[in-house]
Design a protein around this motif. Sequence first.
Motif, PDB file in Angstrom:
ATOM      1  N   TRP A   1      56.870 -46.646  14.054  1.00 49.91           N
ATOM      2  CA  TRP A   1      56.299 -46.514  15.396  1.00 49.91           C
ATOM      3  C   TRP A   1      55.654 -47.819  15.849  1.00 49.91           C
ATOM      4  N   ALA A   2      54.933 -48.478  14.970  1.00 49.12           N
ATOM      5  CA  ALA A   2      54.245 -49.720  15.341  1.00 49.12           C
ATOM      6  C   ALA A   2      55.254 -50.811  15.707  1.00 49.12           C
ATOM      7  N   TRP A   3      56.287 -50.974  14.872  1.00 46.89           N
ATOM      8  CA  TRP A   3      57.279 -52.011  15.148  1.00 46.89           C
ATOM      9  C   TRP A   3      58.231 -51.604  16.281  1.00 46.89           C
ATOM     10  N   GLY A   4      58.616 -50.333  16.322  1.00 48.98           N
ATOM     11  CA  GLY A   4      59.514 -49.883  17.394  1.00 48.98           C
ATOM     12  C   GLY A   4      58.870 -49.974  18.764  1.00 48.98           C
ATOM     13  N   LEU A   5      57.604 -49.538  18.880  1.00 47.14           N
ATOM     14  CA  LEU A   5      56.906 -49.638  20.162  1.00 47.14           C
ATOM     15  C   LEU A   5      56.621 -51.083  20.540  1.00 47.14           C
ATOM     16  N   SER A   6      56.501 -51.959  19.550  1.00 46.99           N
ATOM     17  CA  SER A   6      56.326 -53.391  19.855  1.00 46.99           C
ATOM     18  C   SER A   6      57.565 -53.948  20.548  1.00 46.99           C
TER      19      SER A   6
END
Length: 425
Positions: free
Chosen positions: A36-41
Amino acid sequence: MDTIASLFSFITTPVSWVIVQFHKLYGAMFGDDTGWAWGLSIVSLVVLIRICLIPLFVKQIKSTRNMQVLQPKMKAIQERYKNDKQRQSEEMMKLYKETGTNPLSSCLPILAQSPFFFALYHVLSAIASGKKIGAIDQSLLDSARQAHIFGAPLAAKFTDSADKVASLQASLTDVRVVTAIMIVMMSASQFFTQRQLMTKNVDLTVKTPYMQQQKMLMYIFPVIFAVMGINFPVGVLVYWLTTNVWTMGQQMYVINQNPTPGSKAQDQYLGRLLKSVTSHGEVRGRTRRNMIKRIVAKGPDRNDIERKFITGLAKLGLAAQEDGTVAKSDTAVAEAEGGGAQKRHQPKRQTKAKRQTGATTAGGAKDSDTADSAEPGSKTSLEKSDASQDDDKPKAAGKPASGSSRQAKSGQRKGPQRPKHPSKK
């Protein structure tokens, strides 16, 4: 693909820095090593880029509409100078200059996104290979390699081998299922975006080769993206799917708020506007007033949809004003028809049988009225008639009887004749 991405290596540092800043924000919310952290980035990177490209998108819309309007003129130039390619090119450039149209403007958003797209691809390829790149140091590299989106690593591809996927701590089945779904969604969003443009926001009254080209691209582009998608890392698929969804939503907003004249979208928009004016008695919103301004400024050059809208206002006793508002007017109907006089209604043409029947009825009524008026003094009338015939005999003595008969016969009216009086037989 790696060779192309390396050409845009100069922009990998800014792109990686932006991703790192967004990762700090989402890492505090979902965890540093989560998908989620990398995908939303990556999603946030797309949104930031597309916001910066909005001015180019506006130019793309204007250029696309100008190209649609110019298609008949361009076709005429091609037919006129089909044997002189140089003169044809000169006339085309002259037409573009006179109308302020740039054919490349329709490609500006895609061209402007290309460096960011390939830079992101270069960053994700380096992550998959375990190499530090740009603003991504070793700790961030390890975190990105552990990030999974629905079980698929951020840097994994559909074409990766089982050993390479295993090194990223994932299974080949998960990677291929996730990438296949994302590729299908990416191609479907591209197809729907192009179809929306062709079916709703194109003037259907003008058939041009440009429309055929757009229709062809509607089917070709999704196939191209599907073929290329199997070589994209999951992170790049997230990027491209996000930008397709953004484009679809952005285009939907433009179609609903500023449709192409003569299109199905304009008919729907003006229908909603007419209902709003009917409900509130005024035009609400600057965008709607600007639309009415453009329609009023066209005058007699309005298309059928715009004339129907003006007529609809006239039926409500309203007239569109130059400032985009509406006002009550007794002459609204005349203004709706262009300010000219109303057409005279011509009587319906009757058939020959009806005309003869009407003539017979009228002749019978006339004979009846004449007979009724002559009945009290019928004797006097006969005496006067006989006297007048006796007076006319010397004058007609020198003429042959047959000639008189022919003249009388030729002068008779066609159709049923008045019956002779019994005394004249």
